[in-house]
Motif scaffolding. Structure first.
Motif, short mmCIF file in Angstrom:
data_model
loop_
_atom_site.label_atom_id
_atom_site.label_comp_id
_atom_site.label_asym_id
_atom_site.label_seq_id
_atom_site.Cartn_x
_atom_site.Cartn_y
_atom_site.Cartn_z
N GLU A 9 6.07 13.27 0.49
CA GLU A 9 5.34 11.94 0.22
C GLU A 9 3.75 12.52 -0.61
O GLU A 9 3.67 14.00 -0.45
N LYS A 10 3.21 11.67 -0.83
CA LYS A 10 2.08 11.96 -1.60
C LYS A 10 0.77 11.03 -1.35
O LYS A 10 1.05 9.72 -1.57
N PHE A 11 -0.28 11.52 -0.95
CA PHE A 11 -1.34 10.31 -0.74
C PHE A 11 -2.58 10.41 -1.90
O PHE A 11 -2.61 11.58 -2.45
N ARG A 12 -2.90 9.21 -2.03
CA ARG A 12 -4.15 9.13 -3.21
C ARG A 12 -4.86 8.19 -2.75
O ARG A 12 -4.61 7.14 -2.04
N GLU A 13 -6.11 8.27 -3.38
CA GLU A 13 -7.37 7.33 -3.17
C GLU A 13 -7.19 6.09 -3.80
O GLU A 13 -7.00 6.37 -5.16
N VAL A 14 -7.03 5.17 -3.52
CA VAL A 14 -7.00 3.94 -4.17
C VAL A 14 -8.22 2.95 -4.15
O VAL A 14 -8.97 2.75 -3.42
N LYS A 15 -8.88 2.87 -5.53
CA LYS A 15 -10.05 2.36 -5.81
C LYS A 15 -9.89 0.61 -5.47
O LYS A 15 -8.87 0.12 -5.92
N PRO A 16 -11.03 0.09 -4.67
CA PRO A 16 -10.68 -1.24 -4.47
C PRO A 16 -10.74 -2.00 -5.95
O PRO A 16 -11.49 -1.75 -6.61
N GLU A 20 2.71 0.04 -11.89
CA GLU A 20 1.46 -0.72 -10.74
C GLU A 20 1.87 -0.48 -9.45
O GLU A 20 1.00 -0.31 -8.67
N PHE A 21 3.25 -0.32 -9.04
CA PHE A 21 3.53 -0.01 -7.56
C PHE A 21 2.85 1.53 -7.23
O PHE A 21 2.86 1.58 -6.17
N PHE A 22 2.62 2.31 -8.36
CA PHE A 22 2.22 3.52 -8.03
C PHE A 22 0.67 3.32 -7.83
O PHE A 22 0.06 3.92 -6.96
N THR A 23 -0.03 2.77 -8.97
CA THR A 23 -1.27 2.76 -8.83
C THR A 23 -1.96 1.78 -7.92
O THR A 23 -3.22 2.33 -7.36
N ARG A 24 -1.28 1.06 -7.09
CA ARG A 24 -1.75 0.20 -6.01
C ARG A 24 -1.59 1.05 -4.68
O ARG A 24 -2.13 0.43 -3.87
N ALA A 25 -0.81 1.86 -4.75
CA ALA A 25 -0.41 2.77 -3.41
C ALA A 25 -1.10 3.86 -3.17
O ALA A 25 -1.50 4.47 -3.68
N GLY A 26 -1.40 3.86 -1.71
CA GLY A 26 -2.28 5.05 -1.04
C GLY A 26 -1.19 6.24 -0.89
O GLY A 26 -1.60 7.14 -0.65
N ARG A 27 -0.13 5.76 -0.70
CA ARG A 27 1.03 6.84 -0.19
C ARG A 27 2.42 6.43 -0.81
O ARG A 27 2.88 5.31 -1.16
N ILE A 28 2.85 7.61 -1.53
CA ILE A 28 4.36 7.23 -2.23
C ILE A 28 5.14 8.20 -1.64
O ILE A 28 4.75 9.64 -1.52
N GLU A 29 6.50 7.87 -1.49
CA GLU A 29 7.52 8.56 -0.82
C GLU A 29 8.51 8.80 -1.73
O GLU A 29 8.96 8.16 -2.42
N THR A 71 0.77 -1.29 -0.17
CA THR A 71 -0.13 0.05 0.10
C THR A 71 0.86 1.47 -0.06
O THR A 71 0.47 2.47 -0.25
N GLU A 72 2.16 0.97 0.17
CA GLU A 72 3.03 2.07 0.17
C GLU A 72 4.22 2.00 -0.86
O GLU A 72 4.74 0.86 -1.12
N SER A 73 4.70 3.12 -1.62
CA SER A 73 5.71 2.92 -2.68
C SER A 73 6.50 4.04 -2.45
O SER A 73 6.46 5.13 -1.70
N ILE A 74 7.95 3.96 -3.10
CA ILE A 74 8.71 4.77 -3.06
C ILE A 74 9.48 5.04 -4.60
O ILE A 74 9.77 4.15 -4.97
N LEU A 75 9.66 6.54 -4.77
CA LEU A 75 10.54 6.62 -5.99
C LEU A 75 11.71 6.99 -5.79
O LEU A 75 12.39 7.47 -4.79
N LEU A 76 12.60 6.14 -6.53
CA LEU A 76 13.94 6.30 -6.66
C LEU A 76 14.85 6.82 -7.74
O LEU A 76 14.31 6.61 -8.96
N THR A 77 16.02 7.21 -7.77
CA THR A 77 17.08 7.12 -8.93
C THR A 77 16.21 7.99 -10.26
O THR A 77 16.27 7.36 -11.14
N VAL A 78 15.49 9.27 -9.92
CA VAL A 78 14.98 9.93 -11.07
C VAL A 78 16.22 11.00 -11.49
O VAL A 78 16.35 12.17 -10.64
#
Length: 340
Positions: free
Chosen positions: A333-340, A290-299, A260-267
Motif C-alpha cells: 500500500e501507499k498513502f498520499r495526501e489528497v488536496k481538497p 483519476e482513480f489514483f489522484t483522488r485516493a488517499g490510499r492505493i493497494e 478514497t481508496e484504489s487498487i492497482l491490477l494486472t501490471v
C-alpha cells in the motif's frame, strides 16, 4: 536558427576534434561544480578512441551549416547486464565480443560549444537521433539536477525522471531520465485475447520461478479473455503498444467501490521487454489516472516476483506486515495526501 543542424557519423579520425570540443563545452560546468571524477574535462584520449571504435557506441558530430558545434554519442548496454540502469562506458576491452541490447539506448554525452548554446541545437540533435534509431524501445541519459536548463531540454524532448539520483559532491547531483517509445491507449474489447496471452506468458515464463510451473499454468488458464474483459469493465485498463504490438497492460480501480481508496491490477510487460522502462511507464500512467489522484490510499496485490519493483515506487507492506495472503501475494500500500 536559420542554418540546418546535421549529424555526421564520426570516426577515429575525429577524436582530437571531439576531445577539444568536449573540453570547451564542459569546462564551465567543471569550474562551477569541480566534479573531478565525473567531468569529461579530465577524459583521456584513449577512452574517447575506445568509444569511437567500439561496437556499442556511435559518435555523431553536430554541424550547424559548415561548422562543427558539438557532438552526441549513442551507446547500448551489454546484454548480460541488461538489468543495469547504465551502459558500459569503462573501456573494458575484454567485453568486445559481447552482445549488445539495441532496443535500450543511452545518450552519453551530448554537448554543444558554449557560443552555440541556447539556440535549439541540442534539441534538434536529439530529435534526429530518435529518427536514426527507430527500433529503440527506450532512451536513457543522466544530467545535472542543478542545471535547470538541461533538465528542461530533455523534458521538452519527452524524457521523464525515473527517480534515480547519484550524488557527485555537495553541489552536484546527477538525475536519471528515460523516454519509452510506447503508445498508450485505453483497453478495447478486441484486446482481450492478446492481453490474456501476455498475462499467461508472464505467469509461465517469469512467475513460475517463484511459484512453480503447475500453479502458474492453472492461473494462466483462469486469466482468459473473458476474465480480462471483466477486469477491464470494472477498472480503467490501459494498453501499451510498440510497433503495433501490445507489450504491456495495467489497470486501476476503486477499492471495493471506495472513492478514497484504489487498487492497482494486472501490471504486466512482455517477458522479453522486462527491464526496459515499460513497467515504469505503466506505473506513471496509472498514477496519473483519476482513480489514483483522488485516493488517499492505493493497494497492490503483488506477486513475489514484482514486489521489489513496486516498492521502488513508494509502496510498502500493508500495515507493515510482510506476509503472503491466500493467493500468494504480498499486500502493498501507499498513502498520499489528497488536496481538497
Amino acid at each position: 536558427m536559420n542554418e540546418k543542424v546535421e549529424l555526421i557519423l564520426a570516426t577515429a579520425d575525429d577524436a582530437e576534434l571531439i576531445h577539444n570540443m568536449k573540453y570547451k563545452a564542459f569546462l564551465p560546468l567543471y569550474e562551477k561544480y569541480h566534479d573531478d571524477e565525473t567531468t569529461p574535462v579530465n577524459e583521456k584520449m584513449d577512452r574517447l578512441y575506445y568509444q569511437l571504435t567500439h561496437a556499442n557506441s556511435q559518435y555523431y558530430l553536430i554541424k550547424l551549416g559548415e561548422e562543427n558545434v558539438g557532438a552526441i554519442r549513442i551507446a547500448s548496454k551489454i546484454k548480460k547486464n541488461q538489468d543495469s540502469e547504465h551502459c558500459d562506458n569503462d573501456g573494458n576491452h575484454e567485453q568486445d565480443e559481447s552482445e549488445y541490447v539495441q532496443d535500450v539506448l543511452f545518450i552519453s554525452p551530448l554537448f554543444v560549444l558554449p557560443e552555440y548554446q541556447n539556440r535549439g541545437i541540442g534539441q534538434a540533435a536529439i530529435r534526429q537521433v530518435f529518427d536514426l534509431y527507430p527500433d529503440a524501445v527506450t532512451w536513457r541519459l543522466d544530467t545535472i539536477k542543478q542545471e535547470k536548463g538541461n533538465c528542461h531540454l530533455y523534458e521538452k524532448c519527452g524524457f521523464v525522471r525515473t527517480g534515480g539520483e547519484h550524488i557527485v559532491n555537495e553541489n552536484m547531483t546527477l538525475v536519471d531520465y528515460e523516454k519509452t517509445n510506447v503508445s498508450i491507449r485505453k483497453f478495447r474489447n478486441e484486446d482481450a485475447e492478446a492481453v490474456s496471452q501476455l498475462l499467461a506468458r508472464n505467469f509461465i515464463e517469469v512467475n513460475s520461478k517463484d511459484y512453480g510451473i503447475e500453479p502458474m499454468e492453472k492461473l494462466a488458464a483462469h486469466h482468459n479473455a473473458e476474465w480480462v474483459r471483466q477486469i477491464a469493465g470494472d477498472s480503467h485498463m490501459y494498453i501499451f503498444e510498440w510497433k503495433n504490438q501490445i507489450v504491456g497492460v495495467g489497470s486501476i480501480a476503486a477499492f471495493w467501490g471506495s472513492e478514497t481508496e484504489s487498487i492497482l491490477l494486472t501490471v504486466f510487460v512482455l517477458p522479453e521487454l522486462h527491464g526496459k522502462g515499460i513497467g515504469r511507464t505503466i506505473m506513471r500512467t496509472l498514477e496519473s489516472d483519476e482513480f489514483f489522484t483522488r485516493a488517499g490510499r492505493i493497494e497492490i496485490p503483488a506477486s513475489v516476483t514484482a514486489t521489489e519493483f513496486y516498492r521502488k515506487f513508494g509502496y510498502d507492506y500493508k500495515d507493515g506486515i510482510k506476509q503472503l495472503d491466500e493467493e500468494g501475494h504480498y499486500r502493498l500500500e501507499k498513502f498520499r495526501e489528497v488536496k481538497p
